[in-house]
Write a protein that holds these residues in place. Sequence first.
Motif, PDB file in Angstrom:
ATOM      1  N   GLY A 170      37.832  74.775 -64.702  1.00 60.65           N
ATOM      2  CA  GLY A 170      36.454  75.221 -64.852  1.00 60.65           C
ATOM      3  C   GLY A 170      35.948  76.088 -63.724  1.00 60.65           C
ATOM      4  N   ALA A 171      36.411  75.854 -62.504  1.00 62.16           N
ATOM      5  CA  ALA A 171      35.849  76.565 -61.353  1.00 62.16           C
ATOM      6  C   ALA A 171      36.767  77.624 -60.758  1.00 62.16           C
ATOM      7  CB  ALA A 171      35.475  75.559 -60.273  1.00 62.16           C
ATOM      8  N   VAL A 172      38.062  77.411 -60.805  1.00 66.42           N
ATOM      9  CA  VAL A 172      38.983  78.340 -60.136  1.00 66.42           C
ATOM     10  C   VAL A 172      39.565  79.362 -61.111  1.00 66.42           C
ATOM     11  CG1 VAL A 172      41.143  78.482 -58.837  1.00 66.42           C
ATOM     12  CG2 VAL A 172      39.523  76.650 -58.364  1.00 66.42           C
ATOM     13  N   ARG A 173      39.949  78.923 -62.306  1.00 68.19           N
ATOM     14  CA  ARG A 173      40.628  79.812 -63.246  1.00 68.19           C
ATOM     15  C   ARG A 173      39.773  80.999 -63.707  1.00 68.19           C
ATOM     16  NH1 ARG A 173      41.224  80.329 -68.742  1.00 68.19           N
ATOM     17  NH2 ARG A 173      43.201  81.273 -69.363  1.00 68.19           N
ATOM     18  N   PRO A 174      38.497  80.825 -64.104  1.00 64.49           N
ATOM     19  CA  PRO A 174      37.737  81.979 -64.605  1.00 64.49           C
ATOM     20  C   PRO A 174      37.621  83.142 -63.620  1.00 64.49           C
ATOM     21  CG  PRO A 174      36.653  79.953 -65.257  1.00 64.49           C
ATOM     22  CD  PRO A 174      37.762  79.570 -64.324  1.00 64.49           C
ATOM     23  N   PRO A 175      37.283  82.905 -62.330  1.00 66.09           N
ATOM     24  CA  PRO A 175      37.243  84.053 -61.420  1.00 66.09           C
ATOM     25  C   PRO A 175      38.619  84.692 -61.200  1.00 66.09           C
ATOM     26  CG  PRO A 175      36.254  82.117 -60.378  1.00 66.09           C
ATOM     27  CD  PRO A 175      36.787  81.690 -61.689  1.00 66.09           C
ATOM     28  N   LEU A 176      39.662  83.865 -61.187  1.00 64.30           N
ATOM     29  CA  LEU A 176      41.011  84.415 -61.028  1.00 64.30           C
ATOM     30  C   LEU A 176      41.395  85.287 -62.211  1.00 64.30           C
ATOM     31  CD1 LEU A 176      43.221  81.560 -59.543  1.00 64.30           C
ATOM     32  CD2 LEU A 176      42.682  83.755 -58.524  1.00 64.30           C
ATOM     33  N   VAL A 177      41.089  84.842 -63.415  1.00 66.07           N
ATOM     34  CA  VAL A 177      41.411  85.624 -64.609  1.00 66.07           C
ATOM     35  C   VAL A 177      40.641  86.938 -64.602  1.00 66.07           C
ATOM     36  CG1 VAL A 177      41.171  85.670 -67.126  1.00 66.07           C
ATOM     37  CG2 VAL A 177      42.112  83.661 -66.003  1.00 66.07           C
ATOM     38  N   ARG A 178      39.349  86.886 -64.243  1.00 67.52           N
ATOM     39  CA  ARG A 178      38.548  88.118 -64.173  1.00 67.52           C
ATOM     40  C   ARG A 178      39.131  89.086 -63.155  1.00 67.52           C
ATOM     41  NH1 ARG A 178      34.172  84.907 -65.021  1.00 67.52           N
ATOM     42  NH2 ARG A 178      33.836  84.536 -62.807  1.00 67.52           N
ATOM     43  N   ARG A 179      39.527  88.553 -62.017  1.00 68.69           N
ATOM     44  CA  ARG A 179      40.046  89.424 -60.957  1.00 68.69           C
ATOM     45  C   ARG A 179      41.404  90.031 -61.317  1.00 68.69           C
ATOM     46  NH1 ARG A 179      39.061  89.283 -54.952  1.00 68.69           N
ATOM     47  NH2 ARG A 179      40.675  90.637 -54.153  1.00 68.69           N
ATOM     48  N   LEU A 180      42.267  89.228 -61.934  1.00 68.41           N
ATOM     49  CA  LEU A 180      43.613  89.701 -62.252  1.00 68.41           C
ATOM     50  C   LEU A 180      43.660  90.579 -63.500  1.00 68.41           C
ATOM     51  CD1 LEU A 180      45.700  86.502 -61.492  1.00 68.41           C
ATOM     52  CD2 LEU A 180      45.526  88.569 -60.120  1.00 68.41           C
ATOM     53  N   HIS A 181      42.832  90.265 -64.495  1.00 69.74           N
ATOM     54  CA  HIS A 181      42.884  91.005 -65.747  1.00 69.74           C
ATOM     55  C   HIS A 181      41.876  92.140 -65.812  1.00 69.74           C
ATOM     56  CE1 HIS A 181      45.739  88.327 -67.756  1.00 69.74           C
ATOM     57  NE2 HIS A 181      45.134  87.348 -67.116  1.00 69.74           N
ATOM     58  N   GLY A 182      40.897  92.130 -64.951  1.00 67.15           N
ATOM     59  CA  GLY A 182      39.904  93.198 -64.945  1.00 67.15           C
ATOM     60  C   GLY A 182      40.401  94.386 -64.144  1.00 67.15           C
ATOM     61  N   GLY A 183      39.765  95.488 -64.312  1.00 61.74           N
ATOM     62  CA  GLY A 183      40.126  96.679 -63.569  1.00 61.74           C
ATOM     63  C   GLY A 183      39.132  97.780 -63.849  1.00 61.74           C
ATOM     64  N   PRO A 184      39.329  98.905 -63.242  1.00 67.80           N
ATOM     65  CA  PRO A 184      38.391 100.000 -63.474  1.00 67.80           C
ATOM     66  C   PRO A 184      38.507 100.515 -64.900  1.00 67.80           C
ATOM     67  CG  PRO A 184      40.260 100.753 -62.197  1.00 67.80           C
ATOM     68  CD  PRO A 184      40.395  99.262 -62.331  1.00 67.80           C
ATOM     69  N   ASP A 185      37.388 100.992 -65.421  1.00 68.88           N
ATOM     70  CA  ASP A 185      37.390 101.585 -66.751  1.00 68.88           C
ATOM     71  C   ASP A 185      38.102 102.924 -66.700  1.00 68.88           C
ATOM     72  OD1 ASP A 185      35.974  99.489 -67.820  1.00 68.88           O
ATOM     73  OD2 ASP A 185      34.030 100.422 -67.423  1.00 68.88           O
ATOM     74  N   LEU A 186      38.921 103.159 -67.687  1.00 70.54           N
ATOM     75  CA  LEU A 186      39.656 104.407 -67.772  1.00 70.54           C
ATOM     76  C   LEU A 186      38.853 105.387 -68.608  1.00 70.54           C
ATOM     77  CD1 LEU A 186      42.235 105.950 -67.137  1.00 70.54           C
ATOM     78  CD2 LEU A 186      43.230 104.996 -69.210  1.00 70.54           C
ATOM     79  N   VAL A 187      38.475 106.501 -68.013  1.00 72.29           N
ATOM     80  CA  VAL A 187      37.705 107.524 -68.710  1.00 72.29           C
ATOM     81  C   VAL A 187      38.611 108.730 -68.896  1.00 72.29           C
ATOM     82  CG1 VAL A 187      35.638 108.947 -68.656  1.00 72.29           C
ATOM     83  CG2 VAL A 187      35.603 106.689 -67.616  1.00 72.29           C
TER      84      VAL A 187
END
Length: 157
Positions: free
Chosen positions: A67-84
């Motif tokens: 509940g506390a550690v996984r969501p920020p890790l997933v956002r950080r690892l799977h997120g990235g800059p938008d490709l335009v």
Amino acid sequence: MDWLREHLWEAWLGAGIVLAVAELVSLDLFLLMLAGGAVAGSLTALVTDSVVVTVLVASAASVLLLGAVRPPLVRRLHGGPDLVLGPASLVGSRGIVTEPVAAHRAGRVKIGGESWLAVAEPPTADLAVGEAVEVVSIAGATAHVRPVSDPRLEEPR
């Protein structure tokens, strides 16, 4: 049951290692959080012989990690800059006026080495040849530009 009580911390540590290795297949960080809970159970088993306490600690640690550690890790690892891609990538770029742009008549600007049809933004602005401009938006094959007051502007490559 006596074997489990005598080797409780090793059993939890083994479960943690198995879950961590299984995480290498899923790569979703779910099993890794469960492995963290198993390690917490292993550490608890070093302190107490109670199976119930170690199960409760392992469960609580797993839920906390999920509940506390996984969501920020997933956002950080799977997120990235938008490709335009395409003309939209020119928004914010700077260029040079090559044909005058009048209030109600389009001209041409050179942006990123390419010549674009351009209109002034706001429409009442007149842009002279050699003036520095910034792209506000792209509509079809027309660049909407506004004057830039930076005399040190170099033509974009």
